[in-house]
Design an enzyme around this catalytic site. Structure first.
Site, PDB file in Angstrom:
ATOM      1  N   GLY A 183       0.670  -1.085  -0.075  1.00  0.00           N
ATOM      2  CA  GLY A 183       0.219   0.013   0.282  1.00  0.00           C
ATOM      3  C   GLY A 183       0.739   1.131  -0.285  1.00  0.00           C
ATOM      4  O   GLY A 183       1.968   1.504  -0.238  1.00  0.00           O
ATOM      5  N   SER A 184       0.067   2.571   0.441  1.00  0.00           N
ATOM      6  CA  SER A 184       0.789   3.620   0.301  1.00  0.00           C
ATOM      7  C   SER A 184       2.424   4.124   1.122  1.00  0.00           C
ATOM      8  O   SER A 184       1.847   2.977   2.246  1.00  0.00           O
ATOM      9  CB  SER A 184      -0.280   4.574   0.746  1.00  0.00           C
ATOM     10  OG  SER A 184      -0.621   4.328   1.915  1.00  0.00           O
ATOM     11  N   GLY A 188       2.018   2.685   5.063  1.00  0.00           N
ATOM     12  CA  GLY A 188       3.464   1.738   5.775  1.00  0.00           C
ATOM     13  C   GLY A 188       4.056   2.271   6.922  1.00  0.00           C
ATOM     14  O   GLY A 188       4.172   1.918   8.493  1.00  0.00           O
ATOM     15  N   GLU A 205       6.215  -3.630   0.916  1.00  0.00           N
ATOM     16  CA  GLU A 205       6.216  -2.840   0.080  1.00  0.00           C
ATOM     17  C   GLU A 205       5.533  -2.090  -0.350  1.00  0.00           C
ATOM     18  O   GLU A 205       3.637  -1.899  -0.138  1.00  0.00           O
ATOM     19  CB  GLU A 205       5.525  -4.387  -1.072  1.00  0.00           C
ATOM     20  CG  GLU A 205       5.600  -4.163  -2.559  1.00  0.00           C
ATOM     21  CD  GLU A 205       4.690  -4.311  -3.943  1.00  0.00           C
ATOM     22  OE1 GLU A 205       4.829  -2.374  -3.615  1.00  0.00           O
ATOM     23  OE2 GLU A 205       4.500  -4.512  -3.563  1.00  0.00           O
ATOM     24  N   CYS A 239       2.297   0.441  -8.801  1.00  0.00           N
ATOM     25  CA  CYS A 239       3.643   0.573  -7.856  1.00  0.00           C
ATOM     26  C   CYS A 239       4.638   1.213  -8.087  1.00  0.00           C
ATOM     27  O   CYS A 239       4.843   1.823  -8.268  1.00  0.00           O
ATOM     28  CB  CYS A 239       3.321   0.162  -6.619  1.00  0.00           C
ATOM     29  SG  CYS A 239       4.222  -1.625  -6.613  1.00  0.00           S
TER      30      CYS A 239
HETATM   31  C1  UN1 Z   1       1.913  -3.458  -7.661  1.00  0.00           C
HETATM   32  O1  UN1 Z   1       1.741  -2.225  -7.481  1.00  0.00           O
HETATM   33  O2  UN1 Z   1       2.152  -3.147  -6.656  1.00  0.00           O
HETATM   34  O3  UN1 Z   1       5.951  -5.124 -11.828  1.00  0.00           O
HETATM   35  C2  UN1 Z   1       2.757  -4.845  -7.452  1.00  0.00           C
HETATM   36  C3  UN1 Z   1       5.019  -4.956 -11.965  1.00  0.00           C
HETATM   37  C4  UN1 Z   1       3.392  -6.427 -11.566  1.00  0.00           C
HETATM   38  C5  UN1 Z   1       3.344  -5.722  -9.990  1.00  0.00           C
HETATM   39  C6  UN1 Z   1       3.060  -4.877  -9.296  1.00  0.00           C
HETATM   40  N1  UN1 Z   1       4.521  -7.315 -11.340  1.00  0.00           N
HETATM   41  O4  UN1 Z   1       3.891  -3.911 -12.782  1.00  0.00           O
END
Ligand code: UN1
Length: 448
Positions: A183-184, A188, A205, A239
Site C-alpha cells: 500500500g502507500s 506503511g 511493499e 506501484c
Molecule cells: C504493484 O503494483 O503493487 O511489476 C505490483 C509489476 C507487477 C506487480 C506490481 N508485476 O508491475
C-alpha cells in the site's frame, strides 16, 4: 473460534506435512487457476477495472507463483557449514513462522496475494488476508478456489474484510508472526511501528515514485513503447508505474513529439473490450487527486498535455504529460494516476542523482544502447531502487526475481529468488556426534 485461533490451529496441522506434499497442493491450486483463469480475470477487471489482458496477466502471475512454489517445495535449502570442532556438524534449518497477515491493495487484487500465499504456504505457514475493500469479490473467489482444491485445509486461507481498522488489528495481533503489507508509504509508516512495538516482523511493499532515463543512443521506438506502457498502462495505477522521465537534451524534442503521438493513439475505454489499452481510474477520488496535481502544475505555468476527463460513464481520463525544467515538489509524491513528469538532462550522472533524489526507491529504468551508461546505471553509483531495468520500462516484473524496493518503499522483497526466506525462521543447529565435548573458540572448562 476466532479467525486467528482457526489460523493458528490449521497451521499446526499444515506445518507437519512434508514440504513436497504442501507443494503438491499448491500445484493443484495452480491447475485450478489455469482452468478458471477467465473467470478470475473477469472478476479482477470488474473490480479493479484494469483491462482484461492485464486481468489475465494477474491470474498468470499466481499460476507462475504456484509453479515456482511447487519447485521450491523441494528446495528449502539450509547451508551446512564446516564446524571448527572435531565430530561436529553445523547446519542451518529453515522452519515455518506461523500465521502470516497479508494486506493487499486494489490494484493487484489477486497477484500480490499469490506472491504471499504461495510462499507462505510452501514454507508451512497459514495466512489471514485483508484485501482492499474495492476488490473483496476477488478475494472471495480465490478462497473458494483454494477450498475446492484442499477442503481439509480450508482455514489455511482466511479473509478479514474491512478497511484500515482491520489492517490495524492484524498489525496489533501478537499471534501474527509476519505482517506483509502492500500500500502507500503513509499506510506503511502507520502500521510498521505497531508491528515493531511487539517485535513482530514486517514485510513492506509500499509506494514507488519510479523514474526512467532516455539516453541519446536509445532505440527510440522501443523507448516510446516502453514509456507509454509503464506510464499510461493500468491507468498509472501500479506501484511500478513510471512517474518521472529524464530525457537527454539532444533527443528531447523528437522524443517528446513521438511520445505525445503515442499517448494520443491510446485506446481508452471499456476494460472488457480487447482493443482498450487504458481503462478507468478506480474512483472519483483518484481523479480529483490527479486534477489537483495538474492544476498545481498549471499554476506554475508548466505545459500539461492530456489529463482531461473523457465524457462517458465511469472515471475515464487521458494520461497526462507535464514538461518541467525543475524537479518540482509535485514530483516528490506518488499520485496514483497517469501523470508523467518529463525533464531534460545534459549529464547522465545528474539524471541518476535526480532519479534517486526522492524518498521512494521501488523501480527505475534506462533506455540506452551504450553499455557504459547501462553499467553505470546498474553500479553502486547508479539506481538506488530495488528494481533497475535496461531497455524495459519500470513496470511489469516477472515473478522469478525478488520484488520490492528501498527507502520509503519499505525494504521488503516478495515473489521470486530467495524471498521465501522472509516467511521462515532460521535455526542454527550444531550436532556433536563424538564422545568428547570440545568448546568453541578453544575455551577450557575442565577440572584442573
Ligand atoms: C504493484 O503494483 O503493487 O511489476 C505490483 C509489476 C507487477 C506487480 C506490481 N508485476 O508491475
Amino acid at each position: 473460534m476466532s479467525v486467528i485461533d482457526k489460523s493458528v490451529s490449521i497451521q499446526a496441522k499444515w506445518r507437519v506435512l512434508p514440504a513436497p506434499v504442501r507443494g503438491e497442493l499448491i500445484r493443484q491450486f495452480g491447475e485450478a487457476l489455469r482452468s478458471r483463469k477467465d473467470e478470475v480475470a473477469k472478476q479482477v477487471t470488474l473490480e479493479a477495472k484494469k483491462i482484461i489482458s492485464e486481468g489475465e496477466g494477474e491470474v498468470q502471475e499466481i499460476i507462475d507463483m504456484c509453479d515456482f512454489a511447487t519447485g521450491l517445495s523441494r528446495q528449502l535449502y539450509g547451508l551446512t557449514m564446516p564446524s571448527e570442532r572435531p565430530d561436529h556438524r553445523l547446519q542451518e534449518i529453515w522452519q515455518p513462522l506461523g500465521v502470516v497477515g497479508c494486506v493487499t491493495a486494489f490494484n493487484f487484487p489477486v497477484a500480490v496475494f499469490g506472491w504471499n500465499f504461495c510462499l507462505a504456504a510452501v514454507c508451512g505457514n497459514s495466512i489471514i488476508w485483508k484485501p482492499s475493500p474495492h476488490t473483496e469479490g476477488c478475494a472471495k473467489l480465490m478462497k473458494e478456489i483454494w477450498d475446492s482444491v484442499a477442503p481439509e485445509f480450508s482455514d489455511l486461507v482466511l479473509i478479514e474484510y474491512g478497511g484500515n481498522d482491520a489492517a490495524v488489528s492484524l498489525a496489533k495481533n501478537e499471534k501474527i508472526a509476519l505482517f506483509s503489507a502492500t500500500g502507500s508509504c503513509e499506510m506503511g509508516k502507520a502500521l510498521a511501528p505497531i508491528v515493531a512495538q511487539r517485535l513482530g516482523r514486517n514485510l513492506l511493499e509500499l509506494g514507488g515514485n519510479n523514474a526512467g532515463i532516455i539516453c541519446p543512443s536509445a532505440d527510440m521506438k522501443l523507448a516510446v513503447k516502453g514509456v507509454t506502457f509503464s506510464a499510461a498502462g493500468t491507468t498509472g495505477q501500479r506501484c511500478t508505474s513510471l512517474r518521472r522521465l529524464f530525457v537527454h537534451e539532444d533527443i528531447y524534442d523528437n522524443f517528446l513529439t513521438d511520445l505525445k503521438s503515442s499517448f494520443d493513439s491510446l485506446v481508452i475505454g471499456d476494460p472488457f473490450d480487447r482493443k482498450t489499452q487504458v481503462g478507468p481510474l478506480i474512483s472519483e477520488n483518484s481523479f480529483e487527486q490527479m486534477q489537483a496535481k495538474l492544476e498545481a502544475c498549471k499554476q506554475k505555468s508548466l505545459s500539461v498535455y492530456g489529463g482531461e476527463r473523457i465524457d462517458r460513464e465511469g472515471v475515464f481520463v487521458k494520461p497526462a504529460i507535464v514538461e518541467t525544467n525543475d524537479h518540482i515538489e509535485e514530483m516528490n509524491e506518488e499520485t496514483f494516476a497517469p501523470i508523467l513528469y518529463v525533464m531534460k538532462y545534459t549529464n547522465l550522472k545528474d539524471a541518476i542523482a535526480l532519479q534517486n533524489s526522492v524518498k521512494q526507491g521501488l523501480s527505475s529504468c534506462i533506455f540506452t544502447n551504450d553499455f557504459r551508461e547501462s553499467e553505470l546505471f546498474l553500479s553502486s553509483e547508479g539506481s538506488d531502487c530495488g528494481i533497475a531495468n535496461v531497455n524495459i520500462g519500470t513496470s511489469g516484473a516477472e515473478i522469478g526475481g525478488a520484488f520490492g524496493g528501498e527507502k520509503d518503499t519499505g525494504g521488503g522483497r516478495e515473489s521470486g529468488s530467495d524471498s521465501w526466506k522472509a516467511y521462515m525462521r532460521r535455526v542454527t543447529a550444531t550436532v556433536n556426534f563424538g564422545s568428547e565435548l570440545p568448546l568453541a573458540q578453544g575455551v577450557e572448562f575442565d577440572e584442573k
